[in-house]
Enzyme design. Structure first.
Site, PDB file in Angstrom:
ATOM      1  N   SER A  27       5.607   6.969  10.106  1.00 39.54           N
ATOM      2  CA  SER A  27       5.789   7.679  11.372  1.00 39.54           C
ATOM      3  C   SER A  27       5.716   6.721  12.562  1.00 39.54           C
ATOM      4  CB  SER A  27       4.713   8.753  11.514  1.00 39.54           C
ATOM      5  OG  SER A  27       3.449   8.140  11.571  1.00 39.54           O
ATOM      6  N   GLU A  30      10.348   0.730  10.189  1.00 39.90           N
ATOM      7  CA  GLU A  30      11.329   1.803   9.963  1.00 39.90           C
ATOM      8  C   GLU A  30      10.587   3.109  10.225  1.00 39.90           C
ATOM      9  OE1 GLU A  30      14.401   1.290   9.202  1.00 39.90           O
ATOM     10  OE2 GLU A  30      14.410  -0.766   8.481  1.00 39.90           O
ATOM     11  N   GLU A  72      10.201  15.540  15.514  1.00 35.87           N
ATOM     12  CA  GLU A  72      10.539  15.369  14.099  1.00 35.87           C
ATOM     13  C   GLU A  72       9.729  16.383  13.290  1.00 35.87           C
ATOM     14  OE1 GLU A  72       9.141  11.834  11.969  1.00 35.87           O
ATOM     15  OE2 GLU A  72      11.139  11.674  11.093  1.00 35.87           O
ATOM     16  N   CYS A 117      13.685  10.588   6.751  1.00 37.77           N
ATOM     17  CA  CYS A 117      13.632  10.033   8.107  1.00 37.77           C
ATOM     18  C   CYS A 117      14.955  10.251   8.843  1.00 37.77           C
ATOM     19  CB  CYS A 117      13.296   8.556   8.042  1.00 37.77           C
ATOM     20  SG  CYS A 117      14.363   7.656   6.900  1.00 37.77           S
ATOM     21  N   LYS A 131       0.855  -1.196   0.000  1.00 38.52           N
ATOM     22  CA  LYS A 131       0.000   0.000   0.000  1.00 38.52           C
ATOM     23  C   LYS A 131       0.887   1.241   0.000  1.00 38.52           C
ATOM     24  CE  LYS A 131      -1.876   2.757   2.853  1.00 38.52           C
ATOM     25  NZ  LYS A 131      -1.784   3.999   2.062  1.00 38.52           N
TER      26      LYS A 131
HETATM   27  P1  NAD Z   1       2.571   7.960   7.998  1.00 39.81           P
HETATM   28  O1  NAD Z   1       2.880   7.084   9.152  1.00 39.81           O
HETATM   29  O2  NAD Z   1       1.525   8.985   8.136  1.00 39.81           O
HETATM   30  O3  NAD Z   1       2.117   7.080   6.745  1.00 39.81           O
HETATM   31  C1  NAD Z   1       2.901   6.024   6.256  1.00 39.81           C
HETATM   32  C2  NAD Z   1       1.998   5.007   5.579  1.00 39.81           C
HETATM   33  O4  NAD Z   1       1.155   4.424   6.557  1.00 39.81           O
HETATM   34  C3  NAD Z   1       1.090   5.583   4.513  1.00 39.81           C
HETATM   35  O5  NAD Z   1       0.960   4.667   3.454  1.00 39.81           O
HETATM   36  C4  NAD Z   1      -0.241   5.714   5.259  1.00 39.81           C
HETATM   37  O6  NAD Z   1      -1.359   5.685   4.407  1.00 39.81           O
HETATM   38  C5  NAD Z   1      -0.193   4.502   6.142  1.00 39.81           C
HETATM   39  N1  NAD Z   1      -1.045   4.565   7.339  1.00 39.81           N
HETATM   40  C6  NAD Z   1      -1.450   5.668   8.017  1.00 39.81           C
HETATM   41  N2  NAD Z   1      -2.198   5.301   9.080  1.00 39.81           N
HETATM   42  C7  NAD Z   1      -2.251   3.940   9.070  1.00 39.81           C
HETATM   43  C8  NAD Z   1      -2.859   2.968   9.912  1.00 39.81           C
HETATM   44  N3  NAD Z   1      -3.570   3.314  10.991  1.00 39.81           N
HETATM   45  N4  NAD Z   1      -2.682   1.667   9.618  1.00 39.81           N
HETATM   46  C9  NAD Z   1      -1.949   1.297   8.550  1.00 39.81           C
HETATM   47  N5  NAD Z   1      -1.372   2.166   7.702  1.00 39.81           N
HETATM   48  C10 NAD Z   1      -1.512   3.478   7.961  1.00 39.81           C
HETATM   49  O7  NAD Z   1       3.960   8.586   7.525  1.00 39.81           O
HETATM   50  P2  NAD Z   1       4.207   9.650   6.364  1.00 39.81           P
HETATM   51  O8  NAD Z   1       3.738  10.978   6.831  1.00 39.81           O
HETATM   52  O9  NAD Z   1       3.710   9.117   5.072  1.00 39.81           O
HETATM   53  O10 NAD Z   1       5.809   9.630   6.301  1.00 39.81           O
HETATM   54  C11 NAD Z   1       6.590  10.362   7.160  1.00 39.81           C
HETATM   55  C12 NAD Z   1       7.104   9.526   8.299  1.00 39.81           C
HETATM   56  O11 NAD Z   1       7.759   8.371   7.818  1.00 39.81           O
HETATM   57  C13 NAD Z   1       8.130  10.257   9.117  1.00 39.81           C
HETATM   58  O12 NAD Z   1       7.914  10.046  10.481  1.00 39.81           O
HETATM   59  C14 NAD Z   1       9.438   9.630   8.690  1.00 39.81           C
HETATM   60  O13 NAD Z   1      10.475   9.742   9.614  1.00 39.81           O
HETATM   61  C15 NAD Z   1       9.033   8.236   8.452  1.00 39.81           C
HETATM   62  N6  NAD Z   1       9.977   7.566   7.542  1.00 39.81           N
HETATM   63  C16 NAD Z   1      10.842   6.646   8.066  1.00 39.81           C
HETATM   64  C17 NAD Z   1      11.779   6.023   7.254  1.00 39.81           C
HETATM   65  C18 NAD Z   1      12.740   5.009   7.807  1.00 39.81           C
HETATM   66  O14 NAD Z   1      13.341   4.268   7.032  1.00 39.81           O
HETATM   67  N7  NAD Z   1      12.936   4.923   9.099  1.00 39.81           N
HETATM   68  C19 NAD Z   1      11.833   6.336   5.901  1.00 39.81           C
HETATM   69  C20 NAD Z   1      10.955   7.275   5.406  1.00 39.81           C
HETATM   70  C21 NAD Z   1      10.014   7.879   6.247  1.00 39.81           C
END
Ligand code: NAD
Length: 497
Positions: free
Chosen positions: A244, A265, A400, A299, A190
């Site tokens: 996140s 991650e 963050e 990230c 997804k």
């Molecule tokens: P997010 O957590 O809002 O969304 C990530 C994904 O999860 C999206 O596809 C979203 O639709 C899905 N999602 C949201 N709520 C969900 C739920 N309840 N159940 C299942 N899936 C759900 O994150 P974002 O805003 O898209 O990305 C930014 C975050 O990602 C930042 O915190 C960043 O640090 C982190 N990030 C981490 C890494 C790493 O490798 N550690 C890499 C890139 C981004």
């Protein structure tokens, strides 16, 4: 092709049309027929509409993945999976410009950076291809009974649900799908609702490369409507998640129903430490781009910058000059160094942190505002920002931001800076600049982070595990440990007397 693209005349190949999702080898719409728009964050234009999947679509995708796992895919031997991964890598390489344009228009990454990621992404696929034939168990001399031969088998964990964020759609897709194909798993991925197009393009190329129906499925939709049903689905054996920390926690809770395996991650608030003996010429651009690359939407952003007091003021002055000199604009222009933020919501969030920094007493030395003039008016642009005079307790030093904001702070001793650098719930990455070998080794050992870079930043190698300590997650991507995440170990005992 690396031709110069004209941002004013550029049209995305989809040009506002509908792009279905990919389930069981077919391009399909949501059963509800609902859709959502995906926009170019540099211009606000609608690039395409995509299906807004719900639980019933996730059910279909998981069923397709299960059928493929139990069926034809299970008969692919490691050598065939290896050849398939190599064909995918070759096809991605041929279509690399198309992939870059997709990332640039759907999530804003400057095309020059996207093009520069080729080695990294293709290298990952070829690394996993190599690993496909290196998966094996062990024979174990039975320690209790001489008449029993025992050995272990490494078996694919099954159907993998992959949930990814918007800030690196190509790399995140490859980091999830590559090891799944190497180990013999099947995938329901997804993408983020903010940037769903590149994973769909990658799926199209994978099908062309010969990935059997149902082995890779892409379900587009929101986190609550499509992500949550995938995370809690009883037919999913493992979730690999990047996103996140808050979402990661809800995924762990959702996984409890069938005790599926989870790797995470998550977010970060990474420290970068510049020692008094550092090569400043080298450290300034690297420290700056550790945050400003991808407009801070990384990230591993090194957003807490600790500088030895004796060089602090001079370093911050150079950093501010560097930030002010960056070329900001539509990422489709190859001259652009800094693109837009993903959405107006993210822009508002970052503006909130810019206000908080000033309200809590930090000194703004570069940027600090939204850029809305001329060609930037329709996009979500914010100036690369440097705050000095930041204290460890300030909001901008603790949370963050996921935007182009550096918080600079002086330090006096190594013991002190280690304690302060580690004083965060996160532990994703850390950077060190020093010419002293002993300092480099000491800090690499004492910093509580999954990756430590010395005199560089952002270096990623498919053979080196990447992942978090503490609330930055668990599990590793890259290296042999990565494949273990997709494998189950079985013990077999054969009585031979
Ligand atoms: P997010 O957590 O809002 O969304 C990530 C994904 O999860 C999206 O596809 C979203 O639709 C899905 N999602 C949201 N709520 C969900 C739920 N309840 N159940 C299942 N899936 C759900 O994150 P974002 O805003 O898209 O990305 C930014 C975050 O990602 C930042 O915190 C960043 O640090 C982190 N990030 C981490 C890494 C790493 O490798 N550690 C890499 C890139 C981004």
């Amino acid at each position: 092709m690396t031709a110069r693209l004209n941002p004013a005349a550029f049209r995305h190949p989809l040009d506002g049309r509908h792009r279905p999702m990919f389930i069981g080898g077919k391009w399909v719409d949501a059963l509800s027929s609902r859709t959502f728009e995906t926009r170019n964050p540099a211009t606000g234009e609608v690039i395409a509409t995509v299906p807004r999947a719900g639980k019933e679509d996730v059910d279909l995708a998981v069923a397709a993945a299960r059928k493929a796992f139990d069926g034809p895919w299970s008969r692919f031997n490691p050598h065939e999976r290896q050849k398939l991964l190599l064909r995918i890598a070759d096809l991605f390489e041929r279509h690399w410009e198309e992939i870059c344009v997709s990332d640039t228009t759907d999530m804003g990454l400057p095309i020059a950076r996207a093009r520069g990621n080729a080695n990294r992404v293709l290298g990952m696929l070829r690394y996993y291809a190599g690993m496909a034939t290196a998966i094996h168990g062990q024979t174990v001399d039975n320690s209790l009974a001489g008449d029993i031969v025992s050995f272990t088998r490494k078996e694919p964990v099954g159907v993998v649900g992959a949930i990814i964020p918007w800030n690196a759609p190509t790399a995140a897709s490859v980091w999830k799908i590559g090891p799944a194909l190497a180990t013999g798993c099947t995938v329901v991925l997804k993408p983020s609702e903010e940037a769903p197009l590149t994973p769909l393009l990658l799926a199209e190329l994978m099908a062309e490369a010969g990935v059997p129906d149902g082995v890779v499925n892409i379900v587009t939709g929101t986190g609550s409507e499509a992500g949550a049903p995938l995370a809690e689905h009883p037919g999913v054996d493992k979730i690999v998640f990047t996103g996140s920390t808050a979402t990661g926690q809800s995924i762990v809770r959702a996984s409890a129903g069938n005790l599926k395996r989870v790797s995470l991650e998550l977010g970060g608030k990474s420290p970068v430490i510049v020692c008094a003996d550092a090569d400043i010429e080298r450290a300034v651009p690297v420290a700056a781009m550790s945050v400003f690359a991808n407009s801070g939407q990384i990230c591993i952003a090194g957003s807490r910058l600790f500088v030895a007091r004796s060089i602090h003021d001079a370093f911050v002055e150079r950093l501010a000059a560097y930030a002010n000199g960056l070329r900001i604009g539509n990422g489709i222009d190859p001259e652009t160094e800094i693109g837009p933020l993903i959405s107006s919501r993210q822009l508002e969030r970052v503006e909130g942190y810019l206000e908080a920094g000033q309200r809590e007493g930090a000194r703004l030395v570069a940027g600090g505002r939204r850029l809305g003039e001329g060609a930037l008016a329709a996009g979500n642009f914010v100036a690369p920002t440097v705050f000095s005079g930041v204290t460890d307790a300030m909001t901008i030093a603790r949370e963050e931001i996921f935007g182009p904001v550096i918080s600079a702070m002086p330090f006096d001793t190594l013991d002190e800076v280690v304690t302060r650098a580690n004083d965060t719930p996160y532990g994703l990455a850390a950077g060190v600049f020093t010419r002293d070998l002993a300092t480099a080794h000491q800090l690499a050992k004492r910093l509580r982070a999954g990756s430590v870079w010395v005199n560089t930043y952002h270096a990623i190698d498919p053979a080196v595990p990447f992942g978090g300590y503490k609330m930055s997650g668990y599990g590793r991507e890259g290296g042999a440990e990565h494949l273990e995440e997709y494998l189950s170990t079985k013990g077999v005992f054969i009585r031979i007397d």
